[in-house]
Design a protein around this motif. Structure first.
Motif, PDB file in Angstrom:
ATOM      1  N   ASN A 161      -2.126  -3.056  -1.729  1.00  0.00           N
ATOM      2  CA  ASN A 161      -1.033  -3.185  -0.506  1.00  0.00           C
ATOM      3  C   ASN A 161       0.261  -4.267  -0.719  1.00  0.00           C
ATOM      4  O   ASN A 161       1.132  -3.563  -1.227  1.00  0.00           O
ATOM      5  N   ALA A 162      -0.085  -5.058  -1.279  1.00  0.00           N
ATOM      6  CA  ALA A 162       0.860  -6.154  -1.397  1.00  0.00           C
ATOM      7  C   ALA A 162       1.622  -5.712  -2.818  1.00  0.00           C
ATOM      8  O   ALA A 162       2.785  -5.965  -3.080  1.00  0.00           O
ATOM      9  N   ARG A 211       0.941 -11.055   8.084  1.00  0.00           N
ATOM     10  CA  ARG A 211       2.012 -10.572   8.384  1.00  0.00           C
ATOM     11  C   ARG A 211       1.341  -8.680   8.031  1.00  0.00           C
ATOM     12  O   ARG A 211       2.128  -8.476   8.707  1.00  0.00           O
ATOM     13  N   ASN A 212       0.741  -8.668   6.405  1.00  0.00           N
ATOM     14  CA  ASN A 212       0.743  -7.176   5.864  1.00  0.00           C
ATOM     15  C   ASN A 212       0.286  -6.164   7.290  1.00  0.00           C
ATOM     16  O   ASN A 212       0.029  -4.938   7.360  1.00  0.00           O
ATOM     17  N   GLU A 222       3.472  -2.772  -2.052  1.00  0.00           N
ATOM     18  CA  GLU A 222       5.199  -3.348  -0.621  1.00  0.00           C
ATOM     19  C   GLU A 222       5.905  -4.528  -2.223  1.00  0.00           C
ATOM     20  O   GLU A 222       6.905  -3.961  -2.246  1.00  0.00           O
ATOM     21  N   GLN A 276       1.786 -13.691  -3.108  1.00  0.00           N
ATOM     22  CA  GLN A 276       0.731 -13.517  -2.242  1.00  0.00           C
ATOM     23  C   GLN A 276      -0.431 -12.871  -3.422  1.00  0.00           C
ATOM     24  O   GLN A 276      -2.107 -13.035  -3.041  1.00  0.00           O
ATOM     25  N   VAL A 287      -1.362 -13.276   3.116  1.00  0.00           N
ATOM     26  CA  VAL A 287      -1.112 -11.443   3.847  1.00  0.00           C
ATOM     27  C   VAL A 287      -1.440 -10.962   5.321  1.00  0.00           C
ATOM     28  O   VAL A 287      -1.440 -10.073   5.256  1.00  0.00           O
ATOM     29  N   ALA A 321       6.462  -6.532  12.737  1.00  0.00           N
ATOM     30  CA  ALA A 321       4.488  -7.095  12.199  1.00  0.00           C
ATOM     31  C   ALA A 321       4.466  -7.842  13.472  1.00  0.00           C
ATOM     32  O   ALA A 321       3.560  -8.328  12.712  1.00  0.00           O
ATOM     33  N   SER A 347       1.843  -5.919  10.556  1.00  0.00           N
ATOM     34  CA  SER A 347       2.232  -5.294  10.517  1.00  0.00           C
ATOM     35  C   SER A 347       1.866  -3.649   9.960  1.00  0.00           C
ATOM     36  O   SER A 347       2.890  -2.446   9.851  1.00  0.00           O
ATOM     37  N   ASP A 348       0.810  -3.990   9.614  1.00  0.00           N
ATOM     38  CA  ASP A 348      -0.654  -2.605   9.730  1.00  0.00           C
ATOM     39  C   ASP A 348       0.113  -1.114  10.611  1.00  0.00           C
ATOM     40  O   ASP A 348      -0.473  -1.955  12.421  1.00  0.00           O
ATOM     41  N   THR A 375       9.623 -14.021   3.154  1.00  0.00           N
ATOM     42  CA  THR A 375       9.179 -11.903   4.447  1.00  0.00           C
ATOM     43  C   THR A 375       9.803 -12.064   2.512  1.00  0.00           C
ATOM     44  O   THR A 375      11.060 -11.382   1.686  1.00  0.00           O
TER      45      THR A 375
END
Length: 437
Positions: free
Chosen positions: A174-175, A98-99, A178, A301, A96, A13, A102-103, A290
């Protein structure tokens, strides 16, 4: 193992790990092509003057221009990335971020431009001309030119990717994806043999009569992961039972109870550094939650995005409805899955008493706060009822159906209390009647 997993999650991340690997690859590529140029004959290059016809000054000029432009574009991309992170944090939710960090696409683009800059610097220092003795690494210079041309496409892709990734629908999607992956990975989840309901109550009463020894936490943090097989093995070795005091996603303060230990026969084990280290090593604690072992965090989220959309300063009903639709889909996936019992047994003995989220907790996490913040928004109430209807179609469990019925009742009460017109209240009543029929 938990520490290694936490380290990998932090690296994955980060905005520097992948770019660092790409820079190292660029350095190796530069040295490899220069080494090849040193070992091959260059007579054949005269047949392609348009590709390899530059002298030492020309090669230096090309690489200098490429290096300068690449570091300029890299600075622009870093600025765009930080600006996007700030916008997402303020407009949606900091959870979000972190998303985005980590992309993989963002990481690769950042690394690509910095890598070309480093590549050009390495090749530049090997060019010799005039009194220095002539050496022009033609293959390496040509590769630098190719990378510069490719970077144009990469820059266009990055701008498109950033513009696409900050759209609310894509952030929620995306959330959701995941969280779906976490649900499939975590449920049902087995640790030893799961006790049936009656036997579980009997074993729980048996375990409740034991004398418990509290094991403190060594650090502060949120429980990110638990080595459950390790806890089971440790409990067997102690001839006792281990009770988790905090579940995945819970916060533990340094010195607070992390777990408790009891034995079925004999004296309780002494609370020494060895036992404390053994217990603590089975838990992975970090500075934030996480999603790897915490499906509830994925719901959290999306709920946060919905709450921000419903806030008076934003007032974006459409985004909130998108969030409710995705929350309904996620909870529906949980509705027909077996959620593991908190009790795990071995040889007819309770060995681990885990802290497990229930279906009711998932439902309340997904819908309670949204219902409270809807405050007179009939579209939100109707969409919440629709989501509960979708969930109800996926389960025949009486206890879960009761949870959904109670949630519908709360929504109906909130609608009656906050809606301003009889027309709006009638819409909610009709929807409730349809669901109850």
């Amino acid at each position: 193992m938990n520490r290694l997993r936490a380290l990998w999650l932090n690296l994955d991340a980060s905005l520097w790990f992948i770019p660092t690997l790409m820079v190292a690859g660029a350095i190796l590529l530069a040295f490899a092509l220069v080494f090849i140029d040193l070992r091959i004959e260059h007579d054949w290059l005269e047949e392609y003057p348009l590709l390899f016809g530059a002298g030492s000054d020309g090669a230096r000029g090309v690489l200098t221009a490429i290096a300068g432009s690449m570091i300029t574009v890299a600075g622009l991309i870093f600025s765009l990335t930080l600006s996007t992170l700030a916008q997402v944090s303020s407009q949606y939710t900091p959870r979000v971020l972190r998303n985005f960090m980590s992309d993989r696409a963002n990481q690769m683009v950042l690394g690509f431009f910095v890598s070309i800059f480093v590549y050009c610097l390495i090749v530049l220092r090997t060019i010799r001309g005039g009194d220095e003795g002539s050496f022009i690494p033609s293959l390496a210079v040509l590769m630098g030119l190719v990378l510069a041309l490719v970077s144009i496409g990469v820059l266009i892709f990055f701008i498109h990717h950033i513009a696409n990734s900050i759209q609310a629908s894509n952030i929620v999607r995306n959330a959701t994806e995941e969280t779906e992956a976490a649900i499939k990975r975590l449920f049902p989840e087995q640790l030893g043999q799961e006790a049936d309901a009656d036997e579980a109550q009997k074993l729980l009463r048996q375990a409740g009569q034991l004398s418990w020894l509290t094991v403190p936490s060594r650090t502060n943090g949120y429980v990110q992961s638990v080595d459950e097989e390790g806890l089971l093995d440790l409990a067997r070795n102690l001839h006792g039972v281990i009770r988790m005091e905090h579940g995945i996603g819970g916060f533990v303060a340094r010195g607070a109870a992390l777990a408790s230990v009891a034995v079925y026969q004999g004296e309780a084990p002494a609370l020494d550094d060895k036992l404390t280290d053994q217990i603590n090593s089975r838990f992975g604690l970090g500075s934030q939650r996480t999603i790897e072992q915490d499906a509830g965090f994925g719901l959290r989220q999306i709920v946060d995005i919905a709450l921000k959309a419903l806030s008076p300063g934003v007032n974006d009903t459409t985004t909130a409805i998108i969030c409710i639709d995705h929350l309904g889909s996620l909870v529906a996936q949980l509705a027909d899955r077996q959620l593991a019992s908190p009790l795990r047994t071995n040889n007819n003995r309770v060995r681990v008493v885990a802290v497990r989220p229930s279906f009711e907790q998932f439902v309340t996490t997904a819908f309670d706060q949204i219902c409270v913040c809807a405050d007179g928004n009939v579209a939100i109430y109707l969409r919440l009822l629709t989501a509960l209807s979708v969930i109800g179609q996926r389960t025949n469990d009486p206890r879960r159906i009761l949870v959904l019925h109670q949630q519908r009742g709360l929504i109906g009460e909130a609608a009656e209390r906050t809606l301003h017109t009889e027309y709006e209240r009638t819409q909610v009543r009709e929807r409730l009647a349809l669901l109850e029929s």
